[in-house]
Design an enzyme around this catalytic site. Structure first.
Site, PDB file in Angstrom:
ATOM      1  NE  ARG A   1      -0.943   0.677  -1.614  1.00 58.89           N
ATOM      2  CZ  ARG A   1      -0.454   0.213  -2.732  1.00 58.89           C
ATOM      3  NH1 ARG A   1      -1.008   0.520  -3.873  1.00 58.89           N
ATOM      4  NH2 ARG A   1       0.606  -0.578  -2.714  1.00 58.89           N
TER       5      ARG A   1
ATOM      6  CD  GLU B   1      -7.004   1.098   1.278  1.00 59.95           C
ATOM      7  OE1 GLU B   1      -7.646   2.074   0.850  1.00 59.95           O
ATOM      8  OE2 GLU B   1      -6.047   0.616   0.654  1.00 59.95           O
TER       9      GLU B   1
ATOM     10  NE  ARG C   1      -2.855   5.503  -4.665  1.00 60.98           N
ATOM     11  CZ  ARG C   1      -4.036   4.974  -4.883  1.00 60.98           C
ATOM     12  NH1 ARG C   1      -4.160   3.693  -5.039  1.00 60.98           N
ATOM     13  NH2 ARG C   1      -5.111   5.725  -4.940  1.00 60.98           N
TER      14      ARG C   1
ATOM     15  CE  LYS D   1      -9.096  -0.754  -4.063  1.00 57.97           C
ATOM     16  NZ  LYS D   1      -9.290   0.224  -2.993  1.00 57.97           N
TER      17      LYS D   1
ATOM     18  CE  LYS E   1      -6.905  -0.014  -7.171  1.00 65.07           C
ATOM     19  NZ  LYS E   1      -7.126   1.449  -7.252  1.00 65.07           N
TER      20      LYS E   1
ATOM     21  NE  ARG F   1       6.645   0.433 -12.380  1.00 64.34           N
ATOM     22  CZ  ARG F   1       7.921   0.276 -12.225  1.00 64.34           C
ATOM     23  NH1 ARG F   1       8.443  -0.916 -12.068  1.00 64.34           N
ATOM     24  NH2 ARG F   1       8.717   1.316 -12.204  1.00 64.34           N
TER      25      ARG F   1
END
Length: 193
Positions: free
Chosen positions: A20, A63, A35, A15, A186, A180
């Site tokens: 993003r 990312e 995003r 991560k 994460k 969603r």
């Protein structure tokens, strides 16, 4: 993670802590969207060469972290440049970025979002293997594992890679917009203070 089912149904990636973004190439023009649906193209001029290096009709999800001398830098480095109205040469040198791609949403104009992640990933790997832009465009590496305990150990090492933890993604998931839950999770380490 045991509640997610068998590990063989999942892939894991680091991560990354950046912005993003979706990178879109249309008719040799490049667009970068956040995003939050903000157009950020002009904030990342070092990514502009990808307009000529990627095929038309390419949409990448990934990312945008600060990256210098082969290392991912802390997000705080990126914050020194993202709030500026104009980017100075000094800001670009001190906080350069890359796109670390983890999904391919469109390839040569074909919408791939309904295909399973493992198929999109295979196409992304082929696309990036033939791309000469490795200095500004990288594939987000997957973390090999066979048991959830393997990932616990890797997650504990995430800070060594300037990562926030892990992303767990169901191999057969389609691509859904928004936040969603269910197919992508994460699994972060404790925040740095």
């Amino acid at each position: 993670p045991e509640a997610l089912g068998h590990p063989s149904e999942w892939v894991a990636e680091y991560k990354w802590d950046g912005i993003r973004g979706q990178l879109i190439v249309r008719e040799s023009q490049l667009f970068i969207w956040s995003r939050g649906e903000e157009l950020l193209t002009e904030k990342f001029p070092e990514l502009h060469p990808l307009a000529q290096q990627l095929p038309d009709g390419t949409v990448l999800d990934g990312e945008i972290p600060p990256f210098k001398e082969g290392k991912t830098l802390p997000f705080q480095v990126l914050q020194t440049r993202i709030g500026r109205k104009t980017l100075t040469k000094n800001a670009l040198q001190n906080a350069p970025v890359i796109l670390r791609a983890y999904d391919l949403l469109e390839c040569e104009g074909q919408d791939l979002r309904q295909q399973p992640l493992h198929q999109r990933r295979a196409l992304l790997e082929r696309l990036l293997a033939s791309n000469p832009a490795g200095d500004i465009l990288q594939l987000s590496a997957q973390v090999p594992f066979s048991q959830w305990d393997d990932l616990r150990q890797e997650r504990a090492r995430a800070r060594e890679y300037a990562s926030e933890g892990l992303m767990l993604k169901r191999k057969d998931s389609d691509y859904r917009s928004g936040r969603r839950k269910g197919d992508w999770w994460k699994w972060k380490v404790d925040a740095m203070t």
